[in-house]
Design an enzyme around this catalytic site. Structure first.
Site, short mmCIF file in Angstrom:
data_model
loop_
_atom_site.label_atom_id
_atom_site.label_comp_id
_atom_site.label_asym_id
_atom_site.label_seq_id
_atom_site.Cartn_x
_atom_site.Cartn_y
_atom_site.Cartn_z
N CYS A 22 -66.17 128.15 -24.64
CA CYS A 22 -67.73 128.02 -23.75
C CYS A 22 -68.20 127.25 -22.72
CB CYS A 22 -67.63 127.01 -24.82
SG CYS A 22 -70.67 127.52 -25.48
N CYS A 78 -69.78 138.94 -25.86
CA CYS A 78 -70.01 137.81 -26.41
C CYS A 78 -71.25 136.96 -26.15
CB CYS A 78 -69.02 136.22 -26.07
SG CYS A 78 -69.30 134.53 -26.60
N ASN A 107 -60.34 124.64 -27.08
CA ASN A 107 -60.07 124.91 -26.01
C ASN A 107 -60.59 123.66 -25.27
OD1 ASN A 107 -59.83 127.77 -26.68
ND2 ASN A 107 -61.68 128.06 -26.49
N SER A 148 -71.52 126.59 -37.57
CA SER A 148 -70.99 125.70 -37.07
C SER A 148 -71.13 124.82 -36.87
CB SER A 148 -71.19 125.76 -35.41
OG SER A 148 -70.84 126.59 -34.39
N LEU A 149 -69.88 124.38 -38.79
CA LEU A 149 -69.37 122.85 -39.26
C LEU A 149 -69.18 121.70 -38.38
CD1 LEU A 149 -71.03 122.76 -41.76
CD2 LEU A 149 -68.65 123.24 -42.74
N CYS A 208 -73.17 119.02 -28.18
CA CYS A 208 -72.27 118.72 -29.05
C CYS A 208 -71.15 118.51 -27.43
CB CYS A 208 -71.76 120.01 -29.66
SG CYS A 208 -72.93 120.60 -30.26
N GLY A 251 -75.41 128.48 -25.60
CA GLY A 251 -77.02 128.20 -26.40
C GLY A 251 -77.34 127.87 -27.42
N GLU A 252 -78.44 127.67 -28.22
CA GLU A 252 -78.25 128.03 -29.41
C GLU A 252 -79.22 129.08 -30.03
OE1 GLU A 252 -77.33 126.66 -32.53
OE2 GLU A 252 -78.80 127.60 -33.01
N GLU A 277 -73.72 132.98 -18.44
CA GLU A 277 -72.06 133.45 -19.27
C GLU A 277 -71.94 134.71 -20.17
OE1 GLU A 277 -69.34 129.86 -19.01
OE2 GLU A 277 -67.50 131.62 -20.10
N CYS A 310 -68.27 120.58 -26.79
CA CYS A 310 -68.66 122.01 -25.87
C CYS A 310 -69.02 121.59 -24.10
CB CYS A 310 -69.68 122.25 -26.17
SG CYS A 310 -70.83 124.13 -25.97
N CYS A 350 -78.06 124.85 -22.81
CA CYS A 350 -77.86 124.31 -23.95
C CYS A 350 -78.32 123.05 -24.64
CB CYS A 350 -76.32 124.72 -24.72
SG CYS A 350 -77.10 124.13 -26.71
N1 SAH Z 1 -75.08 127.10 -30.82
C1 SAH Z 1 -74.44 127.96 -31.34
C2 SAH Z 1 -73.03 129.15 -30.91
C3 SAH Z 1 -72.91 129.16 -29.13
S1 SAH Z 1 -71.74 127.93 -29.19
C4 SAH Z 1 -73.26 126.70 -32.37
O1 SAH Z 1 -73.06 125.96 -32.21
O2 SAH Z 1 -72.45 128.03 -32.87
C5 SAH Z 1 -69.80 128.78 -30.23
C6 SAH Z 1 -68.86 128.31 -31.30
O3 SAH Z 1 -67.90 127.65 -30.14
C7 SAH Z 1 -69.79 127.61 -31.98
O4 SAH Z 1 -69.43 127.17 -33.05
C8 SAH Z 1 -69.05 125.99 -31.43
O5 SAH Z 1 -69.33 125.41 -31.67
C9 SAH Z 1 -67.58 126.46 -30.20
N2 SAH Z 1 -67.33 125.83 -29.47
C10 SAH Z 1 -68.21 125.18 -28.25
N3 SAH Z 1 -67.04 124.22 -27.79
C11 SAH Z 1 -65.58 124.79 -28.71
C12 SAH Z 1 -64.06 124.24 -27.39
N4 SAH Z 1 -64.35 123.50 -26.52
N5 SAH Z 1 -63.47 124.85 -28.39
C13 SAH Z 1 -63.94 125.50 -29.74
N6 SAH Z 1 -65.14 125.77 -29.80
C14 SAH Z 1 -65.71 125.51 -29.29
#
Ligand code: SAH
Length: 363
Positions: free
Chosen positions: A355, A129, A312, A236-237, A140, A183-184, A116, A143, A136
Site C-alpha cells: 500500500c 485495486c 508486506n 481491517s481488524l 496506521c 485512502g479510507e 496509485e 501502512c 490517507c
Molecule cells: N483504508 C482501508 C483500505 C486501504 S488499505 C483499510 O484500512 O481497510 C487495504 C488493506 O491493506 C488494509 O487491510 C490495510 O490494513 C492493508 N495494508 C496496509 N499496509 C499493509 C502492509 N504493509 N502489509 C499488509 N497489508 C497492509
C-alpha cells in the site's frame, strides 16, 4: 445520504476527517461519472440532439475516449467548439510490470496529484485495486500510505477512471474491484458510493465483484448498510484486542474494537451480507495462538470470513512477516474454532507492492 457529522468539534475524528475537501482545480465537473441521463441532458444543453447522449455514453464507458476530439461520430465543428470540455481522465505518470503480471500505475490527476492503482490478472479474473483518497489520514503504523499523510478525497470520476485505465491497458474487461489502494473509503463515502454505482451501472461490473475495505469510521458502516449495495464489506481488524489495535491503528482510540464489531454485527443484520475481516499477521505481535483464540472468541456466531494478510514489509516500519509455519499455525487455530479463514498473499511484491510504496518511491 445521511452521514454522521464526524467533523463536528466534539467528534473524536474531528482532526482527521475532511469529508468535503474539494477535488481542487476541477471545474466544471468532468463528464466521466455521469449517467446516460445526465449525459443526455448535457448534450441537449449544448444544443445537440438527445441521441448524442447515448453516443457520448458509449464512447466514454465502452470505447475509452479520453477527449471529445476522439469521438468521431460527432460533427467536427462541434468537437472543435467543445475542445475545452474535460472528460475527466487521468494521465499515466509511471507504470511497472511485476514478474507475476501485476501492473502498478501511478496516475496523474488534473491538479497534478499522483495516485496509485494496481491491475492484478489471474486465470479468470482481472482485479483492480483502486484508491479512494490522495494519501490517507488514518496513519496506521504498518501502512506506507498512512506514513505519507493526507491530501484530499478523490472525486467520483477519479475513482472510475482508475478502473477504465486498467481495463484499457490490459485490453480485457475488469471482473473485480477492491477498494484497497490509497485512502479510507468511508471518509469519502458519497464519492465512493457514487463511483460504485457508476462502475456497476455504467461500466458493467457486478456489485458482488466489488469489495470495499475500511479500517472503520464511527457510524459509516451503518450508513453504508443503508445504501443497500451488494458489495462485500471488508473490515481491517488487524488485532484481537483493543490494546493491540490501538498500538497499530490510532483511530481505534475513538472507535474501540467492541464498538466497531457491534456496528459490523448491525451491518450483517441490516444487509443479510457477511463481513470479511482482514487481519495483517505481524511476527511476534499478533500472530500468536492466543491471538487466534481471542479473535475466534470475538467472531463466534458472527456471519463472517477472515482474510489473513502476511505483512508486506515497508521501509518506514519495523514489523516482521511471520514464518510460513506460524501462518499455518494461526490458520489451524482459527479453523479448530470453526472460523472461515483464507490467507491472502499480496501480488507483485518485488515492485513496491505494499500500500502506497510505489508512490512514495517515485516522489
Ligand atoms: N483504508 C482501508 C483500505 C486501504 S488499505 C483499510 O484500512 O481497510 C487495504 C488493506 O491493506 C488494509 O487491510 C490495510 O490494513 C492493508 N495494508 C496496509 N499496509 C499493509 C502492509 N504493509 N502489509 C499488509 N497489508 C497492509
Amino acid at each position: 445520504m445521511a452521514v454522521s457529522p464526524l467533523s463536528s468539534p466534539d467528534s473524536p475524528f474531528a482532526d482527521i476527517v475532511v469529508e468535503h475537501s474539494p477535488a481542487a482545480g476541477i471545474a466544471p465537473a468532468p463528464l466521466l461519472g455521469k449517467s446516460l441521463e445526465e449525459l443526455t441532458d448535457w448534450v441537449q444543453a449544448q444544443g445537440q440532439p438527445s441521441y448524442r447522449g447515448k453516443q457520448l455514453y458509449q464512447w466514454i464507458y465502452q470505447q475509452g475516449a479520453r477527449s471529445l476530439q476522439e469521438i468521431t461520430v460527432f460533427p467536427k465543428a462541434w468537437r472543435q467548439a467543445m475542445e475545452h470540455v474535460d472528460l475527466g481522465r487521468s494521465t499515466l505518470h509511471h507504470r511497472v510490470v511485476a514478474s507475476d503480471g501485476t501492473v502498478k500505475y501511478l496516475l496523474r490527476l488534473a491538479d497534478g496529484q499522483i495516485i496509485e492503482t494496481v491491475g492484478i490478472p489471474s486465470a479468470k479474473r482481472l482485479t483492480v485495486c483502486v484508491s479512494s483518497q490522495v494519501g490517507c489520514p488514518m496513519a496506521c503504523d504498518f501502512c506506507a500510505t498512512g506514513k505519507g499523510g493526507f491530501v484530499r478525497n478523490l472525486a467520483t470520476h477519479e475513482i472510475v477512471d482508475q478502473v477504465l485505465t486498467v481495463q484499457e491497458d490490459f485490453g480485457q474487461r475488469v471482473s473485480n474491484i477492491v477498494f484497497m489502494g490509497m485512502g479510507e473509503p468511508l471518509l469519502n463515502v458519497a464519492n465512493t458510493v457514487a463511483a460504485i454505482r457508476c462502475l456497476n451501472g455504467d461500466v458493467g461490473i457486478g456489485q458482488r465483484a466489488i469489495t470495499l475495505s475500511t479500517v472503520g469510521v464511527p457510524g459509516r458502516i451503518r450508513a453504508l448498510a443503508a445504501e443497500q449495495l451488494q458489495v462485500t464489506l471488508a473490515v481491517s481488524l488487524h488485532a484481537s484486542n483493543q490494546a493491540q489495535r490501538l498500538q497499530l491503528i490510532p483511530s481505534a482510540g475513538a472507535y474501540p474494537l467492541e464498538v466497531l464489531l457491534d456496528e459490523c454485527r448491525e451491518y450483517v443484520q441490516l444487509t443479510g451480507r457477511r463481513v470479511t475481516f482482514e487481519y495483517i499477521l505481524l511476527a511476534g505481535l499478533n500472530d500468536q495462538p492466543a491471538n487466534a483464540a481471542e479473535l475466534a472468541q470475538h467472531l463466534r456466531g458472527f456471519q463472517s470470513h477472515v482474510n489473513l494478510i502476511p505483512y508486506n514489509p515497508i521501509d518506514e516500519a519495523d514489523y516482521q512477516r511471520p514464518s510460513e509455519a506460524s501462518i499455518r499455525n494461526f490458520v489451524a487455530e482459527l479453523e479448530d474454532r470453526r472460523i472461515a479463514v483464507t490467507v491472502r498473499y499480496s501480488r507483485g511484491l518485488e515492485e513496491n507492492a505494499a500500500c502506497g510504496q510505489l508512490r512514495a518511491s517515485q516522489r
